[in-house]
Enzyme design. Sequence first.
Site, PDB file in Angstrom:
ATOM      1  N   ASN A 138     104.619  42.539  -8.561  1.00 58.07           N
ATOM      2  CA  ASN A 138     103.613  41.474  -8.692  1.00 58.07           C
ATOM      3  C   ASN A 138     102.599  41.589  -7.557  1.00 58.07           C
ATOM      4  O   ASN A 138     102.691  42.481  -6.715  1.00 58.07           O
ATOM      5  CB  ASN A 138     104.292  40.096  -8.708  1.00 58.07           C
ATOM      6  CG  ASN A 138     105.081  39.857  -7.448  1.00 58.07           C
ATOM      7  OD1 ASN A 138     104.542  39.811  -6.365  1.00 58.07           O
ATOM      8  ND2 ASN A 138     106.413  39.730  -7.588  1.00 58.07           N
TER       9      ASN A 138
ATOM     10  N   LYS B 158     112.857  60.560 -14.954  1.00 62.68           N
ATOM     11  CA  LYS B 158     111.585  60.031 -15.460  1.00 62.68           C
ATOM     12  C   LYS B 158     111.617  59.943 -16.987  1.00 62.68           C
ATOM     13  O   LYS B 158     112.009  60.907 -17.658  1.00 62.68           O
ATOM     14  CB  LYS B 158     110.438  60.935 -15.001  1.00 62.68           C
ATOM     15  CG  LYS B 158     109.083  60.369 -15.345  1.00 62.68           C
ATOM     16  CD  LYS B 158     107.962  61.297 -14.925  1.00 62.68           C
ATOM     17  CE  LYS B 158     106.651  60.748 -15.455  1.00 62.68           C
ATOM     18  NZ  LYS B 158     105.642  61.768 -15.589  1.00 62.68           N
TER      19      LYS B 158
ATOM     20  N   ILE C 251     117.529  34.376  -4.941  1.00 61.09           N
ATOM     21  CA  ILE C 251     117.880  34.407  -3.509  1.00 61.09           C
ATOM     22  C   ILE C 251     117.823  32.994  -2.921  1.00 61.09           C
ATOM     23  O   ILE C 251     118.731  32.561  -2.215  1.00 61.09           O
ATOM     24  CB  ILE C 251     116.925  35.362  -2.755  1.00 61.09           C
ATOM     25  CG1 ILE C 251     117.115  36.773  -3.324  1.00 61.09           C
ATOM     26  CG2 ILE C 251     117.180  35.340  -1.257  1.00 61.09           C
ATOM     27  CD1 ILE C 251     116.019  37.748  -2.989  1.00 61.09           C
TER      28      ILE C 251
ATOM     29  N   PHE D 207     109.271  28.360  -1.726  1.00 60.59           N
ATOM     30  CA  PHE D 207     107.878  28.293  -2.147  1.00 60.59           C
ATOM     31  C   PHE D 207     107.864  28.131  -3.655  1.00 60.59           C
ATOM     32  O   PHE D 207     108.799  28.549  -4.333  1.00 60.59           O
ATOM     33  CB  PHE D 207     107.130  29.579  -1.765  1.00 60.59           C
ATOM     34  CG  PHE D 207     106.443  29.463  -0.427  1.00 60.59           C
ATOM     35  CD1 PHE D 207     107.184  29.416   0.738  1.00 60.59           C
ATOM     36  CD2 PHE D 207     105.060  29.389  -0.343  1.00 60.59           C
ATOM     37  CE1 PHE D 207     106.563  29.294   1.971  1.00 60.59           C
ATOM     38  CE2 PHE D 207     104.423  29.263   0.877  1.00 60.59           C
ATOM     39  CZ  PHE D 207     105.171  29.214   2.036  1.00 60.59           C
TER      40      PHE D 207
ATOM     41  N   LYS E  22     116.640  24.428  -7.571  1.00 61.74           N
ATOM     42  CA  LYS E  22     117.092  25.484  -6.656  1.00 61.74           C
ATOM     43  C   LYS E  22     118.004  24.936  -5.557  1.00 61.74           C
ATOM     44  O   LYS E  22     118.699  25.688  -4.902  1.00 61.74           O
ATOM     45  CB  LYS E  22     115.889  26.165  -6.008  1.00 61.74           C
ATOM     46  CG  LYS E  22     114.891  26.709  -7.014  1.00 61.74           C
ATOM     47  CD  LYS E  22     114.821  28.196  -6.948  1.00 61.74           C
ATOM     48  CE  LYS E  22     113.776  28.711  -7.921  1.00 61.74           C
ATOM     49  NZ  LYS E  22     113.707  30.164  -7.925  1.00 61.74           N
TER      50      LYS E  22
END
Length: 408
Positions: free
Chosen positions: A209, A287, A307, A325, A343
């Site tokens: 990301n 690959k 986590i 966050f 969480k």
Amino acid sequence: MLHGKRVLLIVTGGIAAFKSLDLIRRLRERGASVRCVLTEAGAKFVTPLSLQALTEEKVYSDMFSLTDESEMGHIQLSRDADLLVVAPATANILARMAAGMADDLAATVLLATDKPVLAAPAMNVRMWTHAATVANVETLKKRGVTFVGPNEGAMACNEFGPGRMSEPLEIVAAIEALLTSEKPLAGRRALVTSGPTREALDPVRYISNHSSGKQGHAIAHALARLGADVTLVSGPVVVPDPAGVRVVRVDSADQMLAACLAAGAVDVAVCAAAVADWKAAKPATAKIKKKTGAQPPALELAPNPDILATLSKPGAKRPGLVVGFAAETEEVVANAIEKRTRKGCDWIVANDVSPAKGTFGGERNTVHLISAKGVEDWPTLAKEEVALRLAGRIALHFGQPPKAQAAE
Ligand code: CTP
């Protein structure tokens, strides 16, 4: 934080000198007074008039100016400051400092000073990596000169690499670290996650990301500045390692979790990383090849460990304070409130990561701090300032350092 501090800013000849104008503004906003020494080469990039207007002080350039020497001798110039900042610091001034030369006012002041010196190098990547500059920097570090940057990135000379001068706010943070002695988090251990994770599809491809790591790294740095013993677990980023922080580099979410657990007991964990929620269910060991006429392969995903949720689980090993966050693109506060409960973390810092806001990779962030007590809306701030505020709030949460408490 810099109220009453006196900075002597030495501006040498590099294209980055234009950033020193903003640096002056940022320092003055924080209550510092700034006086400038401008070298002959520096004056090719910024004018004495700009420096004088921004500092509201006389600008010093000439070593043998009778007026300057009678008003303010070069020794006095360095003695009168709390800190000397060389920004930009060219390869040339670093070489002259290392050699102990005194061939102009800037070099003389630097040789005559008994005050801390901070250098913000700015030069072409080849000059920065040249053995001569590497040796000069080593020598200066051994003598106690502190360095901030350089950063990696595109340069004015059309090359890419380390050599860009740090941004004004990064230099301000380094100045504050040198001039402020308060360490309310001394004796506390902190864990910070930062950056993206990379989830391998095969040995050459991955899912990831846009996280730059700027916010997480700034938080690690801010906590260290307040005296915490910080472990920063970072995914792949190009931002430099923050000073005074133990950095563990990882790629995937699984590795990030393992590194966080290996960091041991901490007082506070701040999960700022943009962890990939999914990974390839079965990453290929070789690959993946295109086969003529065949359909593109289907991507089968498996969930990654969470986590933040893992660290937030109740138990003896849970950090005293867990901060998450929330990266949201809509219903920012409502989603973040729900995320905090789901969480199990204590606080959540909600930010809008819609592309229009430019949060990912940008310099500024608009956040809301959400705790059991409610929601606090913070103004749009530089990421370093968000980090400093958050670190300050964390220090406030813990109160006095453990050593001070024990002594009572
Ligand atoms: N986080 C984590 N591990 C994950 C996913 C997220 O530790 N596998 C942490 C992030 O570091 C952040 C918080 O959880 O502190 C929220 O991350 P965010 O991406 O906003 O939320 P998600 O849990 O991914 O939920 P959603 O994608 O549904 O918004």
